[in-house]
Design an enzyme around this catalytic site. Structure first.
Site, PDB file in Angstrom:
ATOM      1  N   ILE A   1       0.864  -1.222  -0.013  1.00  0.00           N
ATOM      2  CA  ILE A   1       0.095  -0.005  -0.078  1.00  0.00           C
ATOM      3  C   ILE A   1       0.995   1.286  -0.180  1.00  0.00           C
ATOM      4  O   ILE A   1       0.399   2.304  -0.156  1.00  0.00           O
ATOM      5  CB  ILE A   1      -1.150   0.098   1.298  1.00  0.00           C
ATOM      6  N   GLY A   2       2.131   1.159  -0.029  1.00  0.00           N
ATOM      7  CA  GLY A   2       2.868   2.228  -0.148  1.00  0.00           C
ATOM      8  C   GLY A   2       4.485   1.842  -0.222  1.00  0.00           C
ATOM      9  O   GLY A   2       4.782   0.893   0.302  1.00  0.00           O
TER      10      GLY A   2
ATOM     11  N   ASP B   1      10.510  14.668  10.322  1.00  0.00           N
ATOM     12  CA  ASP B   1       9.839  14.399   9.053  1.00  0.00           C
ATOM     13  C   ASP B   1       8.128  14.807   9.310  1.00  0.00           C
ATOM     14  O   ASP B   1       7.508  13.925   8.769  1.00  0.00           O
ATOM     15  CB  ASP B   1      10.165  13.159   8.349  1.00  0.00           C
TER      16      ASP B   1
ATOM     17  N   LYS C   1       9.016  -0.874   1.966  1.00  0.00           N
ATOM     18  CA  LYS C   1       7.607  -0.984   1.442  1.00  0.00           C
ATOM     19  C   LYS C   1       6.499  -1.158   2.662  1.00  0.00           C
ATOM     20  O   LYS C   1       6.867  -1.913   3.459  1.00  0.00           O
ATOM     21  CB  LYS C   1       7.569  -2.011   0.495  1.00  0.00           C
ATOM     22  N   VAL C   2       5.430  -0.795   2.435  1.00  0.00           N
ATOM     23  CA  VAL C   2       4.440  -0.835   3.485  1.00  0.00           C
ATOM     24  C   VAL C   2       3.394  -1.867   2.860  1.00  0.00           C
ATOM     25  O   VAL C   2       3.046  -1.600   1.827  1.00  0.00           O
ATOM     26  CB  VAL C   2       3.683   0.166   4.033  1.00  0.00           C
TER      27      VAL C   2
ATOM     28  N   GLY D   1       8.325   3.535   0.196  1.00  0.00           N
ATOM     29  CA  GLY D   1       9.370   4.621   0.537  1.00  0.00           C
ATOM     30  C   GLY D   1      10.614   4.261   0.141  1.00  0.00           C
ATOM     31  O   GLY D   1      10.802   3.369  -0.508  1.00  0.00           O
ATOM     32  N   GLY D   2      11.639   5.172   0.472  1.00  0.00           N
ATOM     33  CA  GLY D   2      12.844   5.127   0.084  1.00  0.00           C
ATOM     34  C   GLY D   2      13.736   3.749   0.646  1.00  0.00           C
ATOM     35  O   GLY D   2      14.229   3.127  -0.281  1.00  0.00           O
TER      36      GLY D   2
ATOM     37  N   LYS E   1       5.544  -2.663   7.767  1.00  0.00           N
ATOM     38  CA  LYS E   1       6.604  -1.976   7.107  1.00  0.00           C
ATOM     39  C   LYS E   1       7.883  -3.082   6.860  1.00  0.00           C
ATOM     40  O   LYS E   1       8.424  -3.192   7.817  1.00  0.00           O
ATOM     41  CB  LYS E   1       7.019  -0.785   7.873  1.00  0.00           C
TER      42      LYS E   1
END
Ligand SMILES: *[C@@H]1O[C@H](CO)[C@@H](O)[C@H](O)[C@H]1NC(C)=O
Ligand SMILES: *[C@@H]1O[C@H](CO)[C@@H](O)[C@H](O)[C@H]1NC(C)=O
Ligand SMILES: *[C@@H]1O[C@H](CO)[C@@H](O)[C@H](O)[C@H]1NC(C)=O
Ligand SMILES: *[C@@H]1O[C@H](CO)[C@@H](O)[C@H](O)[C@H]1NC(C)=O
Ligand SMILES: *[C@@H]1O[C@H](CO)[C@@H](O)[C@H](O)[C@H]1NC(C)=O
Length: 948
Positions: free
Chosen positions: A679-680, A802, A686-687, A682-683, A701
């Protein structure tokens, strides 16, 4: 030699020819197998491409394409297919294009546990020799075809766990909400609203006269159970649970040879025919969650074989079945929530195999017999809500496997057995609402696994024993409504997992101990209605997990501590004390000269002790020790919780919840982290959304595998996040539930936030509308509290670095949760806090571009951007630059507010929005020193509320 070679060549050639011949002739003799192969290929063609059917190909070099060697296919000597077995194969597609009439010799069709959809085709009725048909655990819908009645040779028919007649579901819930098959009680509610619509079990099922097993559970069948089932004289297993069947149980069922009868979770009513008692082979009888009335069949264990028996949540009346008394085979019994009468000491005997019995909420009388002490395998004894009297027999402490003892809401009296501590496996002990007297026995300290202790509403006196501190896994402790006296023992500070502490309505004396502030997981604290005196320790102000506090009706005095819970609690929580002061309604403001008392730094000390002992005990060389310094109590708690297997096999698998198999379950449920659950991205990670059947939905995650390079950076992010999140716990910070650090998979497990991120919500028009002004105010406050907590209550402080709308997640109630601690930083007082630039462009404090010094004011800046973004519905962009260049000019609120929402009508909300706009401007000051701290921000937000 040469001739020999030639000869053997001849021989093999001859053999070859012979083989060809046999093959050809068999094909000629049996043109059927050709049709069979074609039928299978035609079906394959209609399905999505899938590796499982790779072997299903026509042989190009021959007109005879023998399917006998294909995966899942078995033939008879004549080369005709007798068995198709593709169970558990992940098969996708539907059965529409499988021409069953092409398989005249099929005996066995097993497609269990696949992903098949659509209806069961009518021409399945042409498989006239079929003996075994299992289509269970798919997503088939439609009704059961009547043609099944022609499969008269069947002895096994299984279509469990599908959506058969599932279109009803859609008719009932046109908005697309579907019925949860697991919600025991929600189904009961559902049944109440239900109106009959069809989708019955066909009467013709009675034609299948050789049936031994009939499994139709977990579908959407409704209407009555067809009486023709009584014709199935060989039937041993009848499983109809989890449907919507209504009406009475046909009497004819009592004439069968059933061993297993499951009717649980339906809408069946009337009385259960006494003939069920004639089922002398009965092993399993499940009647729970229906609407049955009348008596339970008295001879239910007549055959002496009954193992599992449930009848809970019905309206059964009358006595406990007489045949249960000597039914020594019993393993699991649930009869709770009926109106059964009887005597608990006379109607039950000794059951050597019994593990679980629940008789709660009936009308049972009598005393607890010492016999229960002989049921050596009991893990749960639940008798709440009856009229049981007398004392707890001392023999009960012999139940060395007991995990759950609930005797609440009865009329038990006398003392709690002194040796209760021998029940060392006990997880829950619930004795509330009885007439127990005497003291809480010191032996309670032996319950080292206890998680819940409820002794409330009794007549217990004397002090709270110090030994309570040995029940170090306690999460919930209620001693409310007794006559306890003395002070609150400091040993309660050992209860590091405590979430709920209720000591209200006793006669406790002395001060509130300041170490209560070290119970970092505590959510509910009720000390009301005692004789507590002195001031409220300041340490309570930093208990950020607290959701509710009640200190009313004591003799407390002095100022209330600072902290969210004291700013937001209702005045009643502190009423009727000697002389409390503070800035909340109903209390006098404090005289500035009154000094705060109490509140030593016990918290810090405890952490150091625990950390020291664990660093000593574990040598964890892979991760830096620095990280583990922060694992503090969670580590200690969970290492011990998992003392069984995982500790030795994998020291890095540390779960915040029970269950050693969670690691495997997560890998399995995500199909080894298949992209379809992603579902996502990132750098560094992954999620995935991972749904574990019967458990929660998690956001997992996963760190990019270490083989993919940039190892150290990734590991740093990962360990950073673990360190930050195991250290902290706050209502507005996403909960880390567990993590795993391993060569193959390293991942973090969070609660899943179904509403996604604030950024996504603000992006969409519907999302923005749903986030009305009141909700947006709540979101800003939530983020503010979380940052306040990280900056001012954590030692050392944590800087998120962040904060952006992407990293604010929303709960179903649209509350804000701060997430993504991948680059969070601990501010260490004695080291430089210089770092490389990191964060999200557009939220970065301007000083970060010319100095690398990180302070908490960087977060304050990002928070300012976020507040404007929430007000405007989009990132403020240019506006910030303009603010920086034109100092002193203010933009009117109405020009800022998101125009997708109507302007706020409520004056209070409008005021809060204006305040937020002003706050955001000061947060965006170029000079970090001029920005407010999060403490200032929170105070201003709260005071605004209190004034109105
Ligand atoms: C059954 O059908 C409903 C919709 O009617 C659907 O939401 C659900 O996922 C289906 N269940 C299965 C097991 O296919
Ligand atoms: C069952 O088979 C008979 C004869 O083979 C046929 O006439 C009948 O239509 C079939 N019944 C169903 C319901 O398919
Ligand atoms: C249960 O039965 C009673 C009468 O016997 C009836 O009034 C009630 O509506 C039924 N409840 C359900 C859930 O069917
Ligand atoms: C039991 O019966 C009563 C009335 O007789 C009814 O109100 C109640 O809903 C029934 N309980 C269940 C579980 O059906
Ligand atoms: C009885 O129930 C338990 C737990 O639900 C189950 O594991 C067991 O297989 C059942 N026993 C029989 C004989 O069906």
């Amino acid at each position: 030699m040469a001739s020999q070679g030639k000869q053997s060549k001849h021989v093999s050639l001859a053999l070859l020819v012979a083989c060809w011949f046999v093959l050809l002739s068999s094909c000629k003799a049996n043109p059927i197998s050709n049709t069979e192969a074609e039928a299978l290929l035609k079906w394959k063609q209609s399905l999505p491409d899938q590796p499982i059917l790779k072997s299903w190909v026509a042989h190009t070099n021959s007109s005879a394409s023998s399917p006998c060697k294909w995966r899942g296919i078995t033939c008879n000597n004549e080369g005709s297919i007798t068995e198709i077995n593709l169970a558990y194969a992940g098969l996708r597609g539907n059965l529409q294009n499988l021409d069953f009439s092409s398989f005249p010799n099929l005996l066995h069709l097993d497609l269990r546990e696949n992903k098949l959809t659509g209806p069961i085709p009518t021409n399945i009725g042409t498989l006239s020799k079929l003996q075994y048909l299992d289509l269970s655990v798919n997503s088939l819908n439609g009704s059961l075809p009547l043609s099944l009645a022609n499969l008269t040779q069947l002895f096994d028919l299984g279509v469990s766990r599908n959506n058969i007649t599932g279109e009803l579901d859609r008719r009932l819930f046109p908005d697309g909400t579907s019925l949860s098959k697991t919600g025991f009680l929600s189904l009961k509610n559902f049944a109440l609203q239900y109106t009959e619509l069809g989708g019955r079990i066909p009467e013709e099922i009675g034609n299948l006269k050789y049936l031994v097993q009939l499994l139709l559970d977990a579908n959407y069948f409704c209407g009555p159970i067809p009486p023709s089932i009584g014709n199935l004289s060989d039937l041993t297993t009848l499983s109809l649970g989890l449907n919507e069947l209504s009406g009475k149980i046909p009497v004819s069922i009592g004439t069968l040879k059933l061993t297993d009868l499951s009717l649980l979770i339906n809408r069946l009513s009337g009385s259960v025919p006494e003939e069920i008692g004639n089922l002398s082979s009965l092993v399993n009888l499940q009647l729970a969650l229906n609407n049955f009335t009348g008596q339970l069949p008295q001879q239910v264990c007549q055959g002496g074989k009954l193992v599992n028996f449930t009848a809970s949540f019905n309206n059964f009346t009358g006595p406990i079945p007489v045949s249960l008394k000597n039914c020594r085979t019993l393993y699991r019994v649930r009869l709770e929530h009926n109106q059964l009468t009887g005597y608990i000491d006379q109607d039950f005997g000794v059951y050597p195999n019994l593990t679980y019995i629940e008789l709660s909420y009936n009308r049972l009388r009598g005393k607890l017999s010492p016999n229960w002490g002989q049921c050596q395998n009991l893990t749960a004894l639940k008798l709440a809500g009856n009229m049981i009297s007398g004392q707890i027999p001392k023999e009960i402490v012999q139940l060395s496997k007991m995990g759950f003892l609930d005797l609440s809401s009865n009329q038990l009296s006398g003392e709690i057995p002194a040796k209760i501590g021998k029940l060392s496996k006990l997880l829950k002990l619930i004795l509330k609402d009885n007439k127990f007297s005497g003291e809480v026995p010191a032996g309670i300290g032996g319950l080292s696994n206890l998680e819940t202790l409820d002794l409330s509403i009794n007549m217990l006196g004397g002090p709270i024993p110090d030994q309570i501190g040995d029940c170090w896994k306690l999460q919930s402790l209620s001693l409310s409504k007794n006559y306890l006296n003395g002070t609150i023992p400091y040993q309660i500070a050992n209860l590091r997992a405590l979430q709920d502490l209720d000591l209200s309505f006793n006669s406790l004396m002395g001060g509130i101990p300041s170490w209560l502030g070290s119970l970092l997981d505590l959510e509910y604290l009720n000390l009301s209605n005692n004789n507590l005196n002195d001031s409220v320790p300041t340490s309570l102000g930093s208990m950020v997990s607290l959701i509710s506090i009640n200190l009313s009706n004591n003799n407390l005095e002095g100022p209330l501590p600072e902290g969210k819970i004291f700013w937001s609690a209702t005045p009643e929580a502190f009423s009727n004390n000697k002389d409390l002061c503070g800035e909340i309604q109903g209390l006098r403001p404090c005289n500035a000269s009154v000094k705060k008392k109490g509140g030593g730094n016990m918290k810090g000390k405890l952490v150091i002790i625990i950390v020291a002992s664990f660093v000593g005990a574990l040598s964890l060389s892979i991760m830096s020790v620095g990280i583990f310094l922060f694992l503090e109590k969670k580590l200690s708690r969970n290492m011990l919780k998992d003392e069984g297997t995982s500790k030795t096999e994998n020291p890095f698998l540390i779960w915040y919840f029970d269950g050693n198999t969670m690691f495997e379950e997560i890998v399995e449920a995500s199909e080894n982290f298949d992209d379809k659950y992603c579902i996502g991205v990132g750098g560094t990670a992954k999620v995935y959304k991972v749904e574990i059947p019967g458990a929660q939905v998690f956001a997992v995650k996963k760190l990019r595998s270490m083989a993919e390079g940039t190892e150290t950076e990734n590991i740093k992010c990962f360990t950073n996040e673990v360190a930050a999140l195991t250290k902290i716990r706050h209502r507005n910070i996403v909960k880390l539930l567990g993590f795993c650090f391993q060569e193959v998979h390293s991942f973090l497990v969070y609660e899943f936030m179904e509403r996604g991120s604030l950024a996504d919500m603000l992006c969409s028009k519907e999302g923005a509308k749903e986030l009305d002004w009141a909700t947006r105010v709540g979101v800003v406050k939530g983020v503010a509290y979380a940052l306040f907590y990280m900056h001012h209550d954590c030692v050392p402080p944590i800087i998120h670095r962040d904060i952006s709308s992407k990293n604010i997640l929303l709960s179903p109630n649209l509350e804000a949760y701060v997430s993504d601690f991948g680059i969070a930083k601990f501010l260490k007082p004695d080291s430089s806090n210089w770092t490389t630039i990191a964060g999200t462009y557009g939220y970065l404090a301007p000083e970060l571009t010319y100095t690398m010094a990180v302070t908490e004011k960087c977060d304050v800046y990002s928070f300012g951007v976020l507040v404007l973004e929430v007000l405007m519905g989009k990132h403020p962009g240019e506006l910030i630059t303009n603010l920086h260049s034109s100092i002193g000019t203010s933009v009117p609120l109405k020009d800022v507010l998101d125009d997708r929402l109507p302007p706020p009508r409520n004056q209070k909300i409008a005021d809060e929005l204006a305040l937020m706009q002003n706050l955001s401007l000061s947060c965006l000051c170029t000079n970090p020193q001029s920005r407010p701290t999060m403490r200032n921000v929170c105070r201003q937000l709260e005071i605004q509320v209190a004034n109105n």
